[in-house]
Design an enzyme around this catalytic site. Structure first.
Site, PDB file in Angstrom:
ATOM      1  N   TYR A 295       2.043   5.037  -4.939  1.00 50.21           N
ATOM      2  CA  TYR A 295       2.555   4.095  -4.220  1.00 50.21           C
ATOM      3  C   TYR A 295       1.392   3.834  -3.210  1.00 50.21           C
ATOM      4  O   TYR A 295       0.537   4.829  -2.850  1.00 50.21           O
ATOM      5  CB  TYR A 295       3.914   4.279  -3.321  1.00 50.21           C
ATOM      6  CG  TYR A 295       3.898   5.544  -2.374  1.00 50.21           C
ATOM      7  CD1 TYR A 295       3.595   5.416  -1.041  1.00 50.21           C
ATOM      8  CD2 TYR A 295       4.055   6.933  -2.883  1.00 50.21           C
ATOM      9  CE1 TYR A 295       3.594   6.455  -0.345  1.00 50.21           C
ATOM     10  CE2 TYR A 295       4.259   7.854  -2.074  1.00 50.21           C
ATOM     11  CZ  TYR A 295       3.989   7.667  -0.697  1.00 50.21           C
ATOM     12  OH  TYR A 295       3.698   8.822   0.070  1.00 50.21           O
ATOM     13  N   CYS A 296       1.418   2.611  -2.398  1.00 51.49           N
ATOM     14  CA  CYS A 296       0.644   2.452  -1.229  1.00 51.49           C
ATOM     15  C   CYS A 296       1.264   1.299  -0.283  1.00 51.49           C
ATOM     16  O   CYS A 296       2.315   1.172  -0.490  1.00 51.49           O
ATOM     17  CB  CYS A 296      -0.812   1.890  -1.892  1.00 51.49           C
ATOM     18  SG  CYS A 296      -0.744   0.223  -2.645  1.00 51.49           S
ATOM     19  N   THR A 297       0.575   0.719   0.624  1.00 47.55           N
ATOM     20  CA  THR A 297       1.078  -0.104   1.520  1.00 47.55           C
ATOM     21  C   THR A 297       1.918  -1.209   1.009  1.00 47.55           C
ATOM     22  O   THR A 297       2.899  -1.768   1.096  1.00 47.55           O
ATOM     23  CB  THR A 297       0.199  -0.589   2.490  1.00 47.55           C
ATOM     24  OG1 THR A 297      -0.352   0.402   3.215  1.00 47.55           O
ATOM     25  CG2 THR A 297       0.974  -1.398   3.553  1.00 47.55           C
TER      26      THR A 297
END
Length: 470
Positions: A295-297
């Protein structure tokens, strides 16, 4: 500059149309309308906006030519004859300049975050068009363009950002790839960015590897926020059991995960996303035969980050959170993500829940609000609580403290670019320590700078007395 003028008569809505010269927008398939697009706009503006949505018109007779253009790229033939970007801007004559500018203050306006991976043949023209479009709508922010797509974060009034979304959804280059749900919105405005910066790059997010070598076309399996939530729930229920085959991987920089992260995640101690490939290479054994939940922003870093990890051929499966943390928190504000969401603008962070997972770097009190190091031109971010700030604890390290003192004594020496202690002693790609073949004991971030963003430090070792706890 945009030529925005009010209609001769306020009720003359026939004068209010959204035009794209030489582009046939009568085809409703080009538009992705949303009933919520008018939310929070005043009554008068709602009427004008609604009418403009219904009256998307063509002011040129070349639409038939455009329909017969190359299906893969409708602009391909047309742009060779009409390269004037002004012809591709929306007609805002039904709105006064005040309407486009109103509500740009923090909390009154809006910030858009989006990306679109698709093959673009003329990124330089798109750069010129995006610059003109943002200026036309009085938007600030950053837009990165490459042959692999576009990545943007822009802020302005709610009216301006909504018009921007409609333009992007109507553009033949992006309409088959973008939908309204791809735009993440948050409170903010033009004030969240010091300026508008639009440019052409090799990558729309800087991983440091040519898109020709690691392509966005071979990413991990996308999971919706709901699907990801169930996977994390399952992971956490098994996390303490020996032999878990799943890793919850945070693809962001360490100063981002410092103030907010998923429970039980592995948060690499890296300063830039361009260090992520090196981190993977250094820790291949860690990912061997594992199911990786990335996951990331907003999802963009996972697109090619997951492609890189998959290309190594060591993982059992690679998944990624579609829409990133931003979309997850919209559905699960009190879910498994705890703390704030770091953003690369002058807000520094968005809050979806009341959890504080970080602490003041000086006294250790719970604190998660960043400030820039007090030394001019230092790009480090500092976690220092009000009590410590009041005692002068505002520099990020000894080096910056000394520089700040020298600058105060000699203002003429106002320029320095070298790294301070906070970054100089940090490894580019740290190696995780495996314990008897298991995952690292601590999967939280340890105590940075994106290509265009700020960075922060771990708890400093300054020659100052420890702040009082009074």
């Amino acid at each position: 500059m945009p030529s925005s003028t009010s209609p001769d008569q306020g009720d003359d809505l026939e004068a209010c149309v959204l035009r794209f010269s030489d582009l046939d927008l009568k085809d409703t398939s080009l538009i992705n309308p949303s009933s919520s697009i008018k939310a929070e706009l005043d009554v008068s503006t709602k009427k004008k906006y609604s009418f403009a949505k219904k009256k998307l018109t063509v002011t040129s007779s070349t639409s038939k030519t455009l329909k017969s253009a190359d299906k893969r790229n409708p602009f391909k033939d047309h742009l060779t004859h009409n390269h004037e970007v002004s012809a591709w801007l929306p007609d805002t004559s039904c709105f006064s300049p005040d309407e486009l500018l109103s509500g740009q203050g923090n909390g009154e306006g809006e910030v858009l975050l989006y990306y679109c991976y698709c093959d673009l043949e003329d990124p330089d023209w798109i750069c010129a068009w995006q610059t003109a479009l943002c200026q036309h709508l009085h938007l600030t922010g950053k837009v990165r363009i490459a042959t692999e797509g576009i990545n943007g974060t822009v802020g302005g009034s709610k009216l301006a950002t909504r018009l921007y979304v409609e333009v992007m959804l109507s553009c033949p280059l992006f309409k088959d790839y973008l939908c309204k749900d791809d735009f993440k919105t948050s409170k903010g405005g033009a004030c969240c960015f010091p300026e508008l910066r639009v440019g052409v790059f090799e990558e729309i997010v800087p991983m440091g590897i040519s898109p020709s070598k690691i392509s966005y076309k071979k990413p991990g399996i996308h999971l919706s926020p709901g699907e990801f939530h169930k996977e994390v729930e399952k992971f956490l229920s098994q996390a303490n059991h020996e032999g878990s085959d799943t890793i919850l991987l945070d693809c962001r920089n360490f100063y981002e995960s410092k103030i907010g992260r998923f429970q039980g995640c592995l948060a690499p101690d890296i300063r830039k996303f361009s260090y992520f490939p090196s981190y993977v290479d250094e820790n291949l054994e860690l990912f061997k035969e594992k199911r990786v939940l990335m996951y990331c922003t907003g999802g963009i870093r996972c697109e090619r980050g997951s492609a890189y990890l998959k290309a190594k051929g060591v993982c059992k499966e690679v998944f990624q959170l579609k829409g990133g943390i931003h979309k997850y928190l919209e559905e699960f504000p009190d879910g498994f993500y705890k703390g704030k969401l770091f953003v690369f603008d002058e807000r520094y962070a968005l809050s979806f829940n009341s959890d504080i997972v970080s602490e003041c770097s000086y006294c250790g009190a719970p604190w998660d609000q960043y400030k820039l190091c007090s030394t001019p031109q230092c790009r480090q971010l500092v976690l220092t609580c009000p009590a410590c700030q009041g005692q002068g604890f505002t520099a990020c390290c000894v080096t910056c403290q000394d520089k700040g003192s020298r600058q105060a004594a000699s203002p003429a020496q106002s320029s320095f670019k070298e790294e301070c202690e906070c970054t100089a002693r940090r490894l580019r790609a740290p190696r995780e320590l495996l314990q008897q073949g298991r995952l690292p004991a601590s999967l939280g971030p340890r105590p940075g700078d994106d290509e265009d963003g700020p960075c922060l430090h771990e708890r400093p070792h300054l020659p100052f007395p420890k702040p009082s706890q009074s």
